[in-house]
Design a protein around this motif. Structure first.
Motif, PDB file in Angstrom:
ATOM      1  N   ILE A  16     -21.969 -20.870 -23.029  1.00  0.00           N
ATOM      2  CA  ILE A  16     -20.781 -21.081 -24.374  1.00  0.00           C
ATOM      3  C   ILE A  16     -20.553 -20.260 -25.445  1.00  0.00           C
ATOM      4  CG2 ILE A  16     -21.163 -22.631 -26.722  1.00  0.00           C
ATOM      5  CD1 ILE A  16     -22.959 -24.230 -25.148  1.00  0.00           C
ATOM      6  N   VAL A  17     -22.219 -18.671 -25.558  1.00  0.00           N
ATOM      7  CA  VAL A  17     -21.783 -18.154 -25.699  1.00  0.00           C
ATOM      8  C   VAL A  17     -20.910 -16.883 -25.167  1.00  0.00           C
ATOM      9  CG1 VAL A  17     -22.560 -15.267 -26.718  1.00  0.00           C
ATOM     10  CG2 VAL A  17     -23.559 -17.879 -27.209  1.00  0.00           C
ATOM     11  N   LEU A  18     -20.656 -16.667 -23.624  1.00  0.00           N
ATOM     12  CA  LEU A  18     -20.247 -16.062 -22.910  1.00  0.00           C
ATOM     13  C   LEU A  18     -18.400 -16.206 -23.004  1.00  0.00           C
ATOM     14  CD1 LEU A  18     -22.650 -15.070 -19.183  1.00  0.00           C
ATOM     15  CD2 LEU A  18     -22.209 -13.568 -21.541  1.00  0.00           C
ATOM     16  N   ASN A  19     -18.342 -17.360 -22.869  1.00  0.00           N
ATOM     17  CA  ASN A  19     -16.774 -17.751 -22.861  1.00  0.00           C
ATOM     18  C   ASN A  19     -16.106 -18.104 -24.281  1.00  0.00           C
ATOM     19  OD1 ASN A  19     -16.637 -19.032 -20.004  1.00  0.00           O
ATOM     20  ND2 ASN A  19     -17.426 -21.153 -20.967  1.00  0.00           N
ATOM     21  N   ALA A  20     -17.892 -17.534 -26.142  1.00  0.00           N
ATOM     22  CA  ALA A  20     -16.838 -17.365 -27.486  1.00  0.00           C
ATOM     23  C   ALA A  20     -16.206 -15.744 -27.278  1.00  0.00           C
ATOM     24  CB  ALA A  20     -17.827 -17.492 -27.943  1.00  0.00           C
ATOM     25  N   VAL A  21     -17.071 -15.651 -26.828  1.00  0.00           N
ATOM     26  CA  VAL A  21     -17.200 -13.985 -26.427  1.00  0.00           C
ATOM     27  C   VAL A  21     -15.809 -13.759 -25.289  1.00  0.00           C
ATOM     28  CG1 VAL A  21     -17.725 -11.514 -25.646  1.00  0.00           C
ATOM     29  CG2 VAL A  21     -19.531 -13.715 -27.165  1.00  0.00           C
ATOM     30  N   GLY A  22     -15.610 -14.056 -24.860  1.00  0.00           N
ATOM     31  CA  GLY A  22     -14.931 -13.842 -23.755  1.00  0.00           C
ATOM     32  C   GLY A  22     -13.389 -14.298 -24.379  1.00  0.00           C
ATOM     33  N   LEU A  23     -12.386 -15.374 -25.362  1.00  0.00           N
ATOM     34  CA  LEU A  23     -12.509 -16.044 -25.725  1.00  0.00           C
ATOM     35  C   LEU A  23     -11.238 -14.783 -26.340  1.00  0.00           C
ATOM     36  CD1 LEU A  23     -10.220 -18.234 -25.870  1.00  0.00           C
ATOM     37  CD2 LEU A  23     -12.045 -18.687 -28.332  1.00  0.00           C
ATOM     38  N   PHE A  24     -12.509 -14.139 -27.358  1.00  0.00           N
ATOM     39  CA  PHE A  24     -11.371 -12.808 -28.046  1.00  0.00           C
ATOM     40  C   PHE A  24     -11.374 -11.580 -27.659  1.00  0.00           C
ATOM     41  CE2 PHE A  24     -13.290 -16.614 -30.508  1.00  0.00           C
ATOM     42  CZ  PHE A  24     -12.310 -16.673 -31.469  1.00  0.00           C
ATOM     43  N   THR A  25     -11.581 -11.684 -26.394  1.00  0.00           N
ATOM     44  CA  THR A  25     -12.061  -9.915 -25.698  1.00  0.00           C
ATOM     45  C   THR A  25     -10.268  -9.836 -24.675  1.00  0.00           C
ATOM     46  OG1 THR A  25     -13.118 -10.897 -23.580  1.00  0.00           O
ATOM     47  CG2 THR A  25     -14.036  -9.882 -25.494  1.00  0.00           C
ATOM     48  N   PHE A  26      -9.299 -10.590 -25.288  1.00  0.00           N
ATOM     49  CA  PHE A  26      -7.970 -10.981 -23.965  1.00  0.00           C
ATOM     50  C   PHE A  26      -7.635  -9.689 -24.378  1.00  0.00           C
ATOM     51  CE2 PHE A  26      -7.254 -12.243 -28.717  1.00  0.00           C
ATOM     52  CZ  PHE A  26      -6.048 -11.221 -28.907  1.00  0.00           C
ATOM     53  N   LYS A  27      -7.892  -8.488 -25.093  1.00  0.00           N
ATOM     54  CA  LYS A  27      -7.251  -7.488 -24.646  1.00  0.00           C
ATOM     55  C   LYS A  27      -7.628  -6.580 -24.032  1.00  0.00           C
ATOM     56  CE  LYS A  27      -5.021  -7.271 -29.566  1.00  0.00           C
ATOM     57  NZ  LYS A  27      -4.674  -5.873 -30.598  1.00  0.00           N
ATOM     58  N   LYS A  28      -8.688  -6.699 -23.616  1.00  0.00           N
ATOM     59  CA  LYS A  28      -9.650  -6.021 -23.069  1.00  0.00           C
ATOM     60  C   LYS A  28      -9.860  -7.256 -21.243  1.00  0.00           C
ATOM     61  CE  LYS A  28     -12.125  -2.927 -25.968  1.00  0.00           C
ATOM     62  NZ  LYS A  28     -13.481  -3.577 -26.692  1.00  0.00           N
ATOM     63  N   ARG A  29      -8.647  -7.312 -20.750  1.00  0.00           N
ATOM     64  CA  ARG A  29      -8.893  -7.985 -19.792  1.00  0.00           C
ATOM     65  C   ARG A  29     -10.149  -7.817 -18.632  1.00  0.00           C
ATOM     66  NH1 ARG A  29      -4.147  -7.332 -21.407  1.00  0.00           N
ATOM     67  NH2 ARG A  29      -3.550  -5.811 -19.426  1.00  0.00           N
ATOM     68  N   GLN A  30      -9.920  -6.544 -18.148  1.00  0.00           N
ATOM     69  CA  GLN A  30     -11.596  -6.428 -16.925  1.00  0.00           C
ATOM     70  C   GLN A  30     -12.778  -6.982 -17.823  1.00  0.00           C
ATOM     71  OE1 GLN A  30     -11.198  -5.426 -14.502  1.00  0.00           O
ATOM     72  NE2 GLN A  30      -8.809  -5.331 -13.854  1.00  0.00           N
ATOM     73  N   LEU A  31     -12.937  -7.288 -18.976  1.00  0.00           N
ATOM     74  CA  LEU A  31     -14.490  -7.508 -19.818  1.00  0.00           C
ATOM     75  C   LEU A  31     -14.070  -9.168 -19.754  1.00  0.00           C
ATOM     76  CD1 LEU A  31     -16.809  -7.204 -21.383  1.00  0.00           C
ATOM     77  CD2 LEU A  31     -15.238  -6.725 -23.206  1.00  0.00           C
ATOM     78  N   GLN A  32     -12.795  -9.371 -20.317  1.00  0.00           N
ATOM     79  CA  GLN A  32     -12.612 -10.973 -20.373  1.00  0.00           C
ATOM     80  C   GLN A  32     -13.321 -11.356 -18.934  1.00  0.00           C
ATOM     81  OE1 GLN A  32      -9.417 -12.426 -21.409  1.00  0.00           O
ATOM     82  NE2 GLN A  32      -9.742 -14.334 -22.394  1.00  0.00           N
ATOM     83  N   MET A  33     -12.542 -11.003 -17.310  1.00  0.00           N
ATOM     84  CA  MET A  33     -13.036 -11.404 -16.278  1.00  0.00           C
ATOM     85  C   MET A  33     -14.251 -11.249 -16.046  1.00  0.00           C
ATOM     86  SD  MET A  33      -9.013 -10.302 -14.357  1.00  0.00           S
ATOM     87  CE  MET A  33     -10.773  -9.168 -12.975  1.00  0.00           C
ATOM     88  N   ARG A  34     -15.147 -10.833 -16.408  1.00  0.00           N
ATOM     89  CA  ARG A  34     -16.047 -10.349 -15.899  1.00  0.00           C
ATOM     90  C   ARG A  34     -17.067 -11.152 -16.763  1.00  0.00           C
ATOM     91  NH1 ARG A  34     -16.459  -4.814 -17.382  1.00  0.00           N
ATOM     92  NH2 ARG A  34     -15.295  -3.677 -15.102  1.00  0.00           N
ATOM     93  N   LEU A  35     -16.930 -11.760 -17.761  1.00  0.00           N
ATOM     94  CA  LEU A  35     -17.795 -12.358 -19.082  1.00  0.00           C
ATOM     95  C   LEU A  35     -17.738 -13.896 -18.094  1.00  0.00           C
ATOM     96  CD1 LEU A  35     -16.981 -11.211 -22.562  1.00  0.00           C
ATOM     97  CD2 LEU A  35     -18.869 -11.464 -21.225  1.00  0.00           C
ATOM     98  N   VAL A  36     -16.060 -14.154 -17.932  1.00  0.00           N
ATOM     99  CA  VAL A  36     -15.886 -15.665 -17.622  1.00  0.00           C
ATOM    100  C   VAL A  36     -16.660 -15.759 -15.868  1.00  0.00           C
ATOM    101  CG1 VAL A  36     -14.136 -16.800 -16.627  1.00  0.00           C
ATOM    102  CG2 VAL A  36     -13.897 -15.876 -18.661  1.00  0.00           C
ATOM    103  N   GLY A  37     -16.580 -15.246 -15.023  1.00  0.00           N
ATOM    104  CA  GLY A  37     -16.992 -14.876 -14.006  1.00  0.00           C
ATOM    105  C   GLY A  37     -18.442 -15.273 -13.932  1.00  0.00           C
ATOM    106  N   ILE A  38     -19.351 -14.159 -15.236  1.00  0.00           N
ATOM    107  CA  ILE A  38     -20.915 -14.701 -14.920  1.00  0.00           C
ATOM    108  C   ILE A  38     -20.647 -16.220 -15.675  1.00  0.00           C
ATOM    109  CG2 ILE A  38     -22.332 -13.841 -16.601  1.00  0.00           C
ATOM    110  CD1 ILE A  38     -21.293 -10.892 -16.406  1.00  0.00           C
ATOM    111  N   ALA A  39     -20.402 -15.995 -16.259  1.00  0.00           N
ATOM    112  CA  ALA A  39     -20.228 -17.821 -17.815  1.00  0.00           C
ATOM    113  C   ALA A  39     -20.542 -18.601 -16.398  1.00  0.00           C
ATOM    114  CB  ALA A  39     -19.019 -17.995 -18.768  1.00  0.00           C
TER     115      ALA A  39
END
Length: 154
Positions: free
Chosen positions: A68-91
């Motif tokens: 839940i926390v990883l998805n919440a952080v990933g939601l707001f890192t839309f300008k850093k797509r590589q980081l967003q992909m990592r967070l969503v993949g780990i989640a």
């Protein structure tokens, strides 16, 4: 931008995982009494029971809250797509593990109480959240490929 399709998938995945916190995950009934598996432990819900807590599970609470926390952080890192992909993949990986852990805990607790085995649909909620995260991952990857192709044209 938060209006993207992958943002909807990420929000839905977080809400599906949050539903495990709101409602009981599984219920066990036997001649010994009734118990419920919640996100933070197993509780005795037999009327008139003196000790409501059967077993606390802090690790289970952590692995349910982490995606839940990883998805919440990933939601707001839309300008850093590589980081967003990592967070969503780990989640998504953690959510699949949560599904397996819930099945294991439910079957072990049920057999320990002498309750008969049954399938609970709430066991599949983490898998549904993982599917939503994988769909978001693919959309983020498509966005990244589009941005890279546009950079090559310049």
């Amino acid at each position: 931008m938060i209006q993207r399709v992958q943002s909807i998938f990420i929000i839905l995945a977080a809400l599906v995982m949050a539903s495990l916190i709101v409602w009981p995950i599984d219920t066990f009934g036997s001649s010994q009494g009734m118990a419920e598996l919640h996100w933070d432990g197993v509780f005795d819900v037999t009327p008139g029971s003196s000790e409501p807590v059967i077993r606390r599970m802090i690790a289970l609470a952590f692995i349910i809250v982490a995606p839940i926390v990883l998805n919440a952080v990933g939601l707001f890192t839309f300008k850093k797509r590589q980081l967003q992909m990592r967070l969503v993949g780990i989640a998504a990986g953690i959510e699949i593990c949560v599904g397996a852990v819930l099945v294991y805990i439910s079957t072990e607790t049920g057999s320990g109480m002498g309750a008969e085995w049954h399938f609970c649909i709430r066991w599949m909620l983490p898998v549904a959240a993982a599917i939503l995260d994988i769909m978001a991952y693919r959309k983020i990857s498509d966005d990244e490929a589009l941005i890279r192709s546009l950079d090559r044209l310049r």
